[in-house]
Design a protein around this motif. Structure first.
Motif, PDB file in Angstrom:
ATOM      1  N   GLY A  84       0.590   6.791  -7.610  1.00 48.47           N
ATOM      2  CA  GLY A  84       0.938   6.665  -9.019  1.00 48.47           C
ATOM      3  C   GLY A  84      -0.136   7.200  -9.950  1.00 48.47           C
ATOM      4  O   GLY A  84      -1.262   7.524  -9.526  1.00 48.47           O
ATOM      5  N   ALA A  85       0.207   7.275 -11.222  1.00 47.69           N
ATOM      6  CA  ALA A  85      -0.709   7.817 -12.227  1.00 47.69           C
ATOM      7  C   ALA A  85      -1.952   6.956 -12.335  1.00 47.69           C
ATOM      8  O   ALA A  85      -1.887   5.726 -12.267  1.00 47.69           O
ATOM      9  N   LEU A  99      -4.939   4.450   2.397  1.00 48.21           N
ATOM     10  CA  LEU A  99      -3.854   4.198   1.466  1.00 48.21           C
ATOM     11  C   LEU A  99      -4.405   3.566   0.189  1.00 48.21           C
ATOM     12  O   LEU A  99      -5.558   3.127   0.163  1.00 48.21           O
ATOM     13  N   ALA A 100      -3.589   3.508  -0.845  1.00 45.32           N
ATOM     14  CA  ALA A 100      -4.047   2.971  -2.132  1.00 45.32           C
ATOM     15  C   ALA A 100      -3.000   2.037  -2.724  1.00 45.32           C
ATOM     16  O   ALA A 100      -1.817   2.068  -2.363  1.00 45.32           O
ATOM     17  N   ARG A 101      -3.450   1.189  -3.641  1.00 46.88           N
ATOM     18  CA  ARG A 101      -2.545   0.344  -4.404  1.00 46.88           C
ATOM     19  C   ARG A 101      -3.263  -0.085  -5.685  1.00 46.88           C
ATOM     20  O   ARG A 101      -4.481   0.018  -5.804  1.00 46.88           O
ATOM     21  N   ARG A 102      -2.482  -0.585  -6.614  1.00 45.90           N
ATOM     22  CA  ARG A 102      -3.025  -1.180  -7.834  1.00 45.90           C
ATOM     23  C   ARG A 102      -2.756  -2.676  -7.755  1.00 45.90           C
ATOM     24  O   ARG A 102      -1.597  -3.107  -7.743  1.00 45.90           O
ATOM     25  N   ALA A 148      -3.542  -6.449  -9.322  1.00 48.63           N
ATOM     26  CA  ALA A 148      -4.026  -7.222 -10.465  1.00 48.63           C
ATOM     27  C   ALA A 148      -4.753  -6.322 -11.473  1.00 48.63           C
ATOM     28  O   ALA A 148      -5.809  -6.691 -11.998  1.00 48.63           O
ATOM     29  N   GLY A 149      -4.193  -5.147 -11.689  1.00 44.17           N
ATOM     30  CA  GLY A 149      -4.751  -4.227 -12.669  1.00 44.17           C
ATOM     31  C   GLY A 149      -5.919  -3.395 -12.189  1.00 44.17           C
ATOM     32  O   GLY A 149      -6.489  -2.621 -12.965  1.00 44.17           O
ATOM     33  N   GLN A 150      -6.260  -3.522 -10.909  1.00 47.04           N
ATOM     34  CA  GLN A 150      -7.417  -2.784 -10.383  1.00 47.04           C
ATOM     35  C   GLN A 150      -6.996  -1.956  -9.171  1.00 47.04           C
ATOM     36  O   GLN A 150      -6.291  -2.434  -8.289  1.00 47.04           O
ATOM     37  N   TRP A 151      -7.465  -0.715  -9.119  1.00 48.03           N
ATOM     38  CA  TRP A 151      -7.164   0.142  -7.976  1.00 48.03           C
ATOM     39  C   TRP A 151      -7.971  -0.296  -6.765  1.00 48.03           C
ATOM     40  O   TRP A 151      -9.133  -0.688  -6.877  1.00 48.03           O
ATOM     41  N   TRP A 190       0.844  -1.194   0.000  1.00 45.46           N
ATOM     42  CA  TRP A 190       0.000   0.000   0.000  1.00 45.46           C
ATOM     43  C   TRP A 190       0.879   1.243   0.000  1.00 45.46           C
ATOM     44  O   TRP A 190       1.977   1.232   0.562  1.00 45.46           O
ATOM     45  N   ARG A 191       0.362   2.318  -0.607  1.00 47.51           N
ATOM     46  CA  ARG A 191       1.118   3.563  -0.692  1.00 47.51           C
ATOM     47  C   ARG A 191       0.238   4.738  -0.266  1.00 47.51           C
ATOM     48  O   ARG A 191      -0.983   4.662  -0.345  1.00 47.51           O
ATOM     49  N   ALA A 192       0.902   5.787   0.169  1.00 45.63           N
ATOM     50  CA  ALA A 192       0.175   7.016   0.467  1.00 45.63           C
ATOM     51  C   ALA A 192      -0.523   7.504  -0.802  1.00 45.63           C
ATOM     52  O   ALA A 192      -0.027   7.272  -1.921  1.00 45.63           O
TER      53      ALA A 192
END
Length: 265
Positions: free
Chosen positions: A57-58, A98-101, A103-106, A50-52
């Motif tokens: 990212g874009a 927090l967020a992450r991508r 398996a191709g999904q946000w 997970w990221r802030a």
């Protein structure tokens, strides 16, 4: 007390004191990604890091916010009013968003405080939410059975397509709102025949389940025959008898379920 000492007490199942809980919150306010690794060393049910929000990212559909509470309100957007009890509970209890991508999904992580009142054990609970989807696609089985989303579920999926505990490779399951593509079509009782025993009459595709509770019962949309009108209120479906009981419209059902979960009930 150091963060490592607090994390060890939490891992041992200790019910942290108010002062200790404040120390956990301070750690997340200072560096949520590092604090996640410290206080949730086994992750959030699998998946990538997970990221802030500022470093996700874009293409990330969620913008950075001044606080976790602000991020909750921003993520729910137009539903922040229609689901104000849930949004208020999440905003009050969120220590990190927090967020992450994956398996191709946000995906969005709400790490929240659960329990802590009137002797309820206090703990950190990850809630993983899917991306906003303006035109969610139902499963092939749901489409073949003639199901379509009602306005409430469509509004929820426009905020989060999937919401609840994350099971890693198995995705969302128990105590979660399933993504639109995973909604279950199940038989449901629509009445009883006459004579001895009063055998139940089933509609083979009478339920479109969107939430599974901890004992395997479902909450879902209900109709009495294929292609028939869908009740405005969601129903509670018993996994053993397949009987249903009327509840409230879907958004209120979802809200009540998670407000109770956050309170530790």
């Amino acid at each position: 007390m150091s963060q490592d000492a607090l994390a060890a007490r939490l891992a041992d199942g200790a019910n942290l004191s108010p002062k200790e809980r404040a120390g956990v919150r301070a750690a997340f306010a200072d560096d949520p990604v590092r604090a996640l690794a410290t206080f949730c060393p086994h992750g959030t049910g699998g998946g990538g890091p997970w990221r802030a929000l500022s470093k996700a990212g874009a293409g990330c559909p969620w913008r950075p916010a001044a606080s976790a509470a602000d991020a909750v309100v921003a993520a729910f957007g137009p539903l922040a009013v229609g689901m104000k009890s849930l949004v208020a509970a999440l905003a009050k209890r969120a220590v990190a968003v927090l967020a992450r991508r994956e398996a191709g999904q946000w995906q969005l992580l709400y790490l929240v405080e659960v329990g802590g009142a009137k002797g309820e054990p206090w703990r950190l609970q990850p809630i993983v939410a899917g991306p906003p989807v303006a035109a969610p696609a139902l499963s092939a089985a749901a489409r073949a059975a003639g199901w379509a989303l009602d306005a409430d579920l469509a509004a929820f999926y426009a905020v989060h397509d999937g919401f609840g505990p994350w099971g890693g490779e198995s995705g969302w399951g128990v105590d979660a709102v399933l993504p639109a593509s995973q909604l279950e079509v199940l038989p449901a009782v629509i009445g009883y025949g006459g004579g001895a025993g009063k055998k139940p009459i089933l509609a083979k595709d009478g339920l479109l389940a969107f939430l599974i509770d901890s004992v395997g019962n479902r909450r879902g949309l209900y109709r009495q025959f294929s292609g028939g009108p869908v009740y405005k209120k969601a129903v509670d479906w018993d996994r053993f008898t397949k009987e249903v009981g009327m509840l409230q419209p879907p958004l209120k059902v979802i809200q009540a379920h998670f407000v109770a979960q956050l309170a530790g009930r």
